[in-house]
Scaffold this motif. Structure first.
Motif, short mmCIF file in Angstrom:
data_model
loop_
_atom_site.label_atom_id
_atom_site.label_comp_id
_atom_site.label_asym_id
_atom_site.label_seq_id
_atom_site.Cartn_x
_atom_site.Cartn_y
_atom_site.Cartn_z
N ASP A 107 16.33 -2.59 -57.93
CA ASP A 107 17.60 -2.78 -58.63
C ASP A 107 17.67 -4.19 -59.23
O ASP A 107 18.10 -5.14 -58.58
CB ASP A 107 18.78 -2.55 -57.67
N ALA A 108 17.23 -4.27 -60.48
CA ALA A 108 17.15 -5.58 -61.14
C ALA A 108 18.52 -6.21 -61.31
O ALA A 108 18.64 -7.42 -61.49
CB ALA A 108 16.46 -5.42 -62.49
N ASN A 109 19.57 -5.39 -61.24
CA ASN A 109 20.93 -5.91 -61.39
C ASN A 109 21.25 -6.96 -60.32
O ASN A 109 22.11 -7.79 -60.50
CB ASN A 109 21.93 -4.76 -61.32
N TRP A 111 19.14 -9.28 -59.21
CA TRP A 111 18.43 -10.56 -59.33
C TRP A 111 18.28 -11.12 -60.74
O TRP A 111 18.00 -12.30 -60.89
CB TRP A 111 17.06 -10.49 -58.63
N ILE A 112 18.50 -10.32 -61.78
CA ILE A 112 18.28 -10.82 -63.15
C ILE A 112 19.12 -12.06 -63.44
O ILE A 112 18.63 -13.06 -63.95
CB ILE A 112 18.56 -9.71 -64.19
N ASP A 113 20.41 -12.00 -63.08
CA ASP A 113 21.29 -13.14 -63.35
C ASP A 113 20.89 -14.38 -62.56
O ASP A 113 21.22 -15.50 -62.96
CB ASP A 113 22.74 -12.78 -63.02
N GLU A 116 18.20 -16.19 -64.63
CA GLU A 116 18.86 -16.90 -65.73
C GLU A 116 19.97 -16.00 -66.24
O GLU A 116 19.69 -14.88 -66.67
CB GLU A 116 17.84 -17.19 -66.85
N PRO A 117 21.23 -16.45 -66.20
CA PRO A 117 22.35 -15.57 -66.55
C PRO A 117 22.30 -15.00 -67.97
O PRO A 117 22.86 -13.94 -68.21
CB PRO A 117 23.58 -16.47 -66.38
N THR A 118 21.64 -15.68 -68.89
CA THR A 118 21.63 -15.16 -70.26
C THR A 118 20.49 -14.16 -70.50
O THR A 118 20.38 -13.59 -71.59
CB THR A 118 21.50 -16.29 -71.31
N TRP A 119 19.66 -13.96 -69.50
CA TRP A 119 18.56 -12.99 -69.65
C TRP A 119 19.15 -11.57 -69.66
O TRP A 119 19.89 -11.21 -68.77
CB TRP A 119 17.54 -13.16 -68.51
N THR A 120 18.78 -10.79 -70.68
CA THR A 120 19.31 -9.43 -70.79
C THR A 120 18.54 -8.45 -69.91
O THR A 120 19.01 -7.34 -69.68
CB THR A 120 19.19 -8.91 -72.24
N GLY A 121 17.36 -8.85 -69.47
CA GLY A 121 16.51 -7.94 -68.68
C GLY A 121 15.36 -7.39 -69.49
O GLY A 121 14.51 -6.68 -68.98
N ALA A 122 15.34 -7.73 -70.78
CA ALA A 122 14.25 -7.27 -71.64
C ALA A 122 12.98 -8.06 -71.33
O ALA A 122 13.04 -9.26 -71.09
CB ALA A 122 14.63 -7.44 -73.12
#
Lengths: 157, 199
Positions: A107-109, A111-113, A116-122
């Protein structure tokens, strides 16, 4: 004489062997936070992502040329089950000696933020952590020249 | 003072015009679009007068994350399609990724018998307007007083690898809240996806 040759050659071949450390987010986060005076370049990739695999050699070159100032971390987002069958062959083919992790999280949701909070996950995506612990995100493929420029621009002697 | 404000506004407008970066946010009303479907017909949201909303998904053929969710997208449409049809959109540059060409889309849709429309955003304008960045990327839209309003943005669920281990069904939970007239609890999530291949 023969044994001497083996002694000389073995370390050379050993560097060609891929080794992947399977980690959870907490462990990766610790690696990213550990201060060692180097700029950290953390690249998120996966074997099925063509543009990600294509840019791996640029990171390896950065590691080989600037290893004393820059710590390159390659983070594979592949499933743990394909470590042997897919991840390792890509690393061997590209002669990767830079530190490689496999982030075993679904569940990337969660840890992605935190990367870096501006990372969209792409992906491909690369986070550069400078010596002041500031994070810079690049949500695109990077060439070797671009990587060198990024390091040059943020490096403080 | 007003002159400065006008100047700043003009600059902002011209920046927007130059890059067409709108990037919808939650509660934004979306603009309708018209794109070709794999069956050759042109599709727009106005073609669904009875829909209560839409599950708009930027996806594609080649991306492992999109592939991993393909079956689940089919199921979403089978379950909710009457009220919330899936509108799948592929915006990838087919020159860089031939697997994502319109021909390849038609083939994939036929092979897997997609029950939903699979639209080709060749100019990439729709992806730009939405601010979509990756595949898959979901925008759940709800019709409110004839306006299509964005209510949820993000992932389909919390486990791209294994459907049987999903704990949070983000899209389904959001639809069920809409149906009950309740507030959606999780309105935005992030997931790893393949970057949209821009021209």
């Amino acid at each position: 004489m023969k044994s001497l040759l083996v002694l000389v050659l073995v370390p050379f071949f050993m560097t060609q062997t891929a080794s992947v450390e399977v980690v959870k987010w907490k462990e990766l986060e610790k690696e990213m936070m550990t201060k060692n005076g180097k700029i950290k370049v953390v690249n998120f990739w996966m074997t099925g992502c063509k543009s990600c695999v294509e840019e791996l050699p640029h990171f390896e070159q950065l590691h080989r040329s600037f290893g004393n100032q820059v710590e390159v971390m390659l983070v594979s987002l592949d499933k743990e089950s394909v470590e042997e069958t897919k991840v390792n062959p890509v690393l061997v083919r590209n002669r990767i000696t830079a530190k490689t992790f496999l982030l075993d999280e679904v569940d990337a949701n969660t840890w992605i933020d935190k990367v870096e909070p501006t990372w969209t996950g792409a992906i491909p995506a690369t986070v550069v952590i400078d010596q002041n612990n500031q994070r810079h995100i690049y949500q695109k493929s990077l060439t070797y020249a671009e990587l060198v420029k990024i390091i040059h621009d943020i490096h403080k002697p | 003072m007003t002159r400065i404000a006008i100047f700043i506004m003009l600059v902002l407008v011209s920046i927007n015009a130059a890059f067409i970066i709108y990037a919808y946010k939650l509660e934004d009303e979306i603009k309708d679009f018209k794109l070709p479907n794999v069956d050759g017909k042109m599709i727009s949201l106005a073609d669904y007068p009875k829909a209560k909303g839409f599950i708009i998904i930027f996806t594609c053929n080649h991306c492992p994350y999109a592939k991993s969710y393909e079956e689940r997208i089919i199921k979403l449409h089978q379950k909710y399609g009457a009220a919330y049809p899936v509108i799948a959109i592929n915006s990838n540059d087919a020159a860089a990724y031939p697997d994502d060409s319109f021909e390849a889309m038609k083939k994939r849709a036929a092979q897997k018998k997609y029950p939903f429309v699979y639209l080709h955003d060749e100019s990439q304008e729709v992806a730009h307007i939405f601010g979509a960045t990756k595949t898959p990327d979901v925008y759940l839209v709800h019709k409110e007083q004839e306006k299509n309003v964005i209510k949820y943005v993000g992932a389909i669920d919390d486990n791209y690898q294994n459907e049987s281990e999903v704990k949070k069904h983000y899209v389904e939970d959001a639809i069920s809240a809409l149906e009950k007239g309740q507030e959606i609890v999780i309105k935005e999530t992030k997931a790893i996806g393949c970057s949209i291949k821009w021209k």
